[in-house]
Design a protein around this motif. Structure first.
Motif, short mmCIF file in Angstrom:
data_model
loop_
_atom_site.label_atom_id
_atom_site.label_comp_id
_atom_site.label_asym_id
_atom_site.label_seq_id
_atom_site.Cartn_x
_atom_site.Cartn_y
_atom_site.Cartn_z
N LEU A 93 32.75 26.03 46.50
CA LEU A 93 33.50 25.96 45.05
C LEU A 93 34.78 26.99 45.13
O LEU A 93 35.66 26.52 44.68
CB LEU A 93 32.51 26.11 44.09
CG LEU A 93 31.41 25.25 43.99
CD1 LEU A 93 30.28 25.70 42.86
CD2 LEU A 93 31.99 24.00 43.54
N ILE A 94 34.46 28.14 45.70
CA ILE A 94 35.50 28.97 45.53
C ILE A 94 36.77 28.66 46.55
O ILE A 94 37.81 28.89 46.29
CB ILE A 94 35.03 30.47 46.04
CG1 ILE A 94 34.07 31.02 45.06
CG2 ILE A 94 36.08 31.36 46.45
CD1 ILE A 94 33.46 32.40 45.31
N ARG A 95 36.22 28.23 48.06
CA ARG A 95 37.36 27.60 48.76
C ARG A 95 38.23 26.33 47.95
O ARG A 95 39.22 26.17 48.25
CB ARG A 95 36.90 27.25 49.95
CG ARG A 95 36.38 28.30 50.86
CD ARG A 95 36.18 27.62 52.45
NE ARG A 95 35.44 26.74 52.65
CZ ARG A 95 34.15 26.77 52.64
NH1 ARG A 95 33.42 28.00 52.74
NH2 ARG A 95 33.27 25.74 52.92
N ALA A 96 37.33 25.67 47.31
CA ALA A 96 38.05 24.56 46.65
C ALA A 96 39.11 25.03 45.41
O ALA A 96 39.56 24.22 44.70
CB ALA A 96 37.07 23.73 45.95
N GLY A 97 38.91 26.33 44.98
CA GLY A 97 39.88 26.88 44.21
C GLY A 97 39.21 27.30 42.73
O GLY A 97 39.72 27.77 41.84
N ASP A 145 34.42 39.53 42.69
CA ASP A 145 35.17 40.11 41.61
C ASP A 145 36.33 40.93 41.80
O ASP A 145 37.30 40.86 41.31
CB ASP A 145 34.19 40.94 40.69
CG ASP A 145 32.99 40.08 39.94
OD1 ASP A 145 33.28 38.80 39.75
OD2 ASP A 145 32.14 40.65 39.68
N GLN A 146 36.07 41.71 42.91
CA GLN A 146 37.25 42.62 43.28
C GLN A 146 38.44 41.74 43.87
O GLN A 146 39.65 41.98 43.77
CB GLN A 146 36.84 43.60 44.49
CG GLN A 146 37.88 44.43 45.00
CD GLN A 146 38.46 45.30 43.87
OE1 GLN A 146 37.86 45.53 42.90
NE2 GLN A 146 39.51 46.03 44.59
N ILE A 147 38.02 40.67 44.73
CA ILE A 147 38.97 39.82 45.29
C ILE A 147 39.79 38.97 44.28
O ILE A 147 40.86 38.75 44.04
CB ILE A 147 38.34 38.75 46.24
CG1 ILE A 147 37.81 39.51 47.42
CG2 ILE A 147 39.38 37.75 46.57
CD1 ILE A 147 37.21 38.59 48.30
N GLU A 148 39.16 38.57 43.09
CA GLU A 148 39.72 37.84 41.98
C GLU A 148 40.79 38.97 41.24
O GLU A 148 41.67 38.48 40.70
CB GLU A 148 38.58 37.46 40.89
CG GLU A 148 39.19 36.36 39.85
CD GLU A 148 38.16 35.94 39.10
OE1 GLU A 148 38.54 34.99 38.43
OE2 GLU A 148 36.87 36.35 39.22
N ARG A 149 40.15 40.07 40.90
CA ARG A 149 41.04 41.10 40.34
C ARG A 149 42.21 41.46 41.22
O ARG A 149 43.31 41.27 40.68
CB ARG A 149 40.42 42.31 40.14
CG ARG A 149 39.32 42.45 38.93
CD ARG A 149 38.81 43.80 38.42
NE ARG A 149 38.15 44.40 39.71
CZ ARG A 149 36.81 44.35 39.70
NH1 ARG A 149 36.09 43.82 38.84
NH2 ARG A 149 36.26 45.19 40.85
#
Length: 443
Positions: A176-180, A207-211
């Protein structure tokens, strides 16, 4: 493990049989010494009584092997084994005496002696009970082994399916994350096991990557906004100069303005490179001893004239002794200068700016305070983000990188920076680790 249990059981059973026969031999020898052959015959007949239900075997014969006493009908065909004991076969053919039928062909263990006058004595034991016991042990161990194997297979299947289900959940989240869909996180079972701890670490990493990605998007947007305007002004100014009537003075003016705009753009990129260099971390071995007290006084000498021009009162308060830290003087100068320039920039006329150096435990503290408008508590952490400004319109001078650079440099030196309320105004507190053996005293 089951084989070891069986082997230990067989050893114990064999040893018990050997000890029982040895005890019988000892007892019969004692009777023979005390009561002679007649007494031995009486003892053997007594011990051979079928009502005793004993598994012991006795046979006393004369020199021609004719039975005198015992529960065997004839002298058996003996086979000497490696362990020194003799083995012979018992059968249903009446080899036992009257009333002593066996349950089928099996083995007996015995030893023989020759007494005075050629009299022979055989003392042994029927091993049928041992064989039955061993067979029961084999059945019990085989059953328990089969049950253990079955439970192991079932448990292994259950555990593997559970583990695979957790791994599948991690894989689904990754898909799901790879799909965006970056907001998805790995579900937790709440058991606190290794999979939950792994999921917590992965979620924290996500979370850190998203931030970081959000920060990167914000930085990209801010760079585009901050650079588009000056580049647009450059193009418009040059285009207007080309359209207007040729004039040396006009061209000179346009070129001077273009250089000023270019200098601002270069300053922005230089600040970005400095932040990247500080965040990458120069080797600590390159840091040299630095007296923070003298450093602060030099900084005050540099900015006191600027404060006087703005009608501000500039003060400095330091310790009477040197306060030594390890640092890069050039990088620390840029970081602290940004704090002082911000204080001078936002403090209104007739206000005050103060620089203070103190020692708190194992840390040196350099504080830059002002009595300007300050920064709301909710914004004090965000102002360290690159290109972040309190003014949404972004019309004031500056690029929003000063505090970002200051934090990156201070962190490189193993310290921290915090913004505090000065009531009114703002205090920027820089903490740096003291060198070992420093004797600075608090102001």
């Amino acid at each position: 493990m089951l084989a070891l249990i069986y082997w230990q059981t067989v050893v114990y059973s064999t040893r018990q049989t050997d000890e029982t026969i040895d005890a019988e031999i000892t007892g019969l020898a004692e009777q023979y010494r005390e009561r002679g052959l007649a007494g031995l015959v009486a003892v053997i007949n007594e011990r051979s009584n079928p009502e005793r239900g004993s598994s012991m075997l006795y046979l006393l014969t004369d020199s021609r092997q004719r039975p005198l006493a015992g529960n065997l009908s004839r002298w058996p065909d003996l086979e000497v084994e490696k362990d020194g004991w003799m083995r012979f076969h018992l059968s249903d053919s009446g080899q036992r005496g009257s009333g002593q039928r066996s349950s089928g062909p099996h083995i007996a263990q015995a030893t023989t002696f020759v007494l005075a006058g050629g009299v022979q004595l055989l003392v042994g034991r029927d091993l049928a009970e041992n064989v039955t016991f061993r067979n029961r042990i084999i059945v019990a161990l085989a059953s328990s082994g089969g049950l253990t194997l079955l439970l192991g297979l079932v448990g292994g299947i259950v555990l593997s399916r559970r583990a695979l289900a957790r791994i599948d959940a991690i894989n689904r989240t990754g898909d799901l994350i790879r799909a965006g869909e970056f907001s998805h996180r790995i579900p937790l079972n709440g058991t606190g096991d290794e999979f939950d701890r792994l999921a917590q670490n992965l979620n924290a990493m996500l979370d850190q990557i998203e931030r970081l990605m959000a920060g990167m998007r914000q930085v990209t947007d801010n760079i585009a906004h901050d650079l588009r305007s000056p580049l647009g002004r450059l193009r418009s100014r040059i285009e207007m100069a080309l359209i207007e009537e040729p004039s040396t003075d006009r061209y000179r003016e346009v070129l001077q303005q273009t250089i000023a705009e270019a200098d601002q753009l270069l300053a922005t990129f230089t600040a970005l490179l400095d932040i990247a260099e500080a965040e990458a971390g120069n080797p600590r071995a390159q840091l040299a001893p630095l007296d923070l007290t003298a450093f602060a006084r030099d900084l005050a000498d540099l900015y006191e004239p600027v404060a006087e021009e703005k009608g501000l009162r500039f003060t400095i308060e330091t310790t009477p002794r040197p306060v030594e830290v390890r640092g890069d003087r050039h990088m620390l100068s840029r970081a602290i200068a940004n704090l002082v320039e911000n204080a001078l920039k936002y403090t209104p006329s007739s206000g005050a700016v103060a620089v203070q150096v103190q020692v708190a435990g194992t840390m040196a503290r350099l504080t830059v305070s002002d009595n300007g408008p300050g920064i709301p508590a909710a914004e004090r952490e965000r102002v360290f983000d690159r290109f972040y400004r309190l003014e949404a319109s972004r019309t004031t001078e500056g690029n929003g990188l000063g505090l970002s650079l200051a934090r990156a440099v201070i962190r490189l030196h193993g310290g921290s920076i915090a913004l505090e309320d000065n009531a009114p105004g703002l205090s920027a507190v820089v903490s740096l680790p003291l060198m070992v053996g420093n004797n600075g005293e608090g102001a």
